[in-house]
Design an enzyme around this catalytic site. Structure first.
Site, mmCIF file in Angstrom:
data_model
loop_
_atom_site.group_PDB
_atom_site.id
_atom_site.type_symbol
_atom_site.label_atom_id
_atom_site.label_comp_id
_atom_site.label_asym_id
_atom_site.label_seq_id
_atom_site.Cartn_x
_atom_site.Cartn_y
_atom_site.Cartn_z
ATOM 1 N N SER A 44 54.844 -1.177 48.847
ATOM 2 C CA SER A 44 55.167 -2.446 48.196
ATOM 3 C C SER A 44 56.500 -3.032 48.628
ATOM 4 C CB SER A 44 55.167 -2.255 46.674
ATOM 5 O OG SER A 44 56.002 -1.165 46.300
ATOM 6 N N HIS A 251 61.588 -3.636 42.088
ATOM 7 C CA HIS A 251 61.265 -4.072 43.447
ATOM 8 C C HIS A 251 62.200 -5.197 43.860
ATOM 9 C CE1 HIS A 251 57.512 -1.836 42.779
ATOM 10 N NE2 HIS A 251 57.375 -1.851 44.096
#
Length: 269
Positions: A44, A251
């Site tokens: 990711s 993230h």
């Protein structure tokens, strides 16, 4: 008069040569770009989760148009570009599902991988929802995995890349530290938990860098680029817990991709 004509002629030759040299630079750069066949692999952090602007065709892989591989492609216009990085990917997923575009003509590969193998999501869930002691115990469990199992998984992945793309320059990107210690956060995790999580990121990066070196690849650490932009810094390039979109938690934001990952990758190419 004859000497004057010879001087003028020589000057014109030099001027023409100068223009030829000036023109050669962009032509050579374009030629080099045209020779690049780039494949972007990974998890990711490479697919761009957290940056938004996801390609609907990528489904659960959540490949973003603001992810560093796409930003690099847009800036350099390589001859070919394939983007197979996928949210949630582990080393086995890369080997089984992402290597299709690789070939002997591939000249550049990027990848971030290993965080999901080491249990990144479970570590953060434990630390957010459970006690400090449970958090630190889970971090230590992840570090044991990094010591015992992850190196072999990375070896298999890197060997598979080399086998399919023997002529490629392979850049392996690391992970940032999540927290600025003694920063602006007044709620959430304790400083002990934040310290342990940062230490685990360093531990994973160090283990990855060793395997990368042994395979003759290039390791590109992003910790320097993210320093001053961690969670609790006041200028974070990472999402903290995002209850509205929990998958984006921890993230990089779009700024983290463009300001952190992109220049780090570019400097390693």
């Amino acid at each position: 008069m004859r000497l004057s004509r010879i001087t003028a002629y020589a000057s014109s030759l030099l001027l023409a040569a100068g223009f030829a040299l000036i023109g050669a630079g962009p032509a050579k750069s374009a030629e080099q770009a045209a020779a690049i066949n780039y494949v972007a692999l990974g998890d990711s952090y490479s697919s761009g989760v957290g940056a938004g602007s996801y390609d609907s065709g990528s489904g659960d892989c959540k490949r973003s148009t603001k992810a560093y591989p796409v930003l690099w492609k847009n800036a350099h216009a390589p001859a070919a570009f394939s983007f197979t990085a996928c949210s949630g990917a582990r080393t086995g997923d890369v080997v089984n599902n992402q290597l299709g575009p690789l070939s002997s003509s591939t000249t550049l590969v990027s990848i971030s991988i290993g965080g999901n193998d080491a249990g990144f999501a479970d570590v953060m869930t434990t630390c957010v929802l459970q006690s400090e002691s449970s958090c630190i115990a889970r971090v230590n469990e992840a570090k044991r995995y990094v010591d015992t199992t992850l190196p072999g998984n990375l070896d298999k992945t890197y060997s598979a890349i080399s086998s399919k793309a023997p002529n490629a320059h392979v850049v392996v990107l690391g992970y940032p530290r999540f927290y600025k210690l003694n920063g602006s956060c007044t709620l959430g995790l304790s400083e002990n938990e934040r310290t342990a999580i940062n230490g685990a990121a360093d531990y994973l990066n160090a283990a990855t860098a060793k395997r990368v070196a042994d395979h003759g690849f290039t390791f590109a650490g992003v910790v320097p680029a993210f320093t001053g932009h961690e969670i609790c810094s006041g200028s974070a390039w990472l999402h903290s817990v995002n209850w509205g979109n929990i998958g984006e938690s921890y993230h990089p934001t779009a700024a983290g991709q463009s300001g952190g990952y992109l220049p780090t990758f570019s400097g390693a190419v």
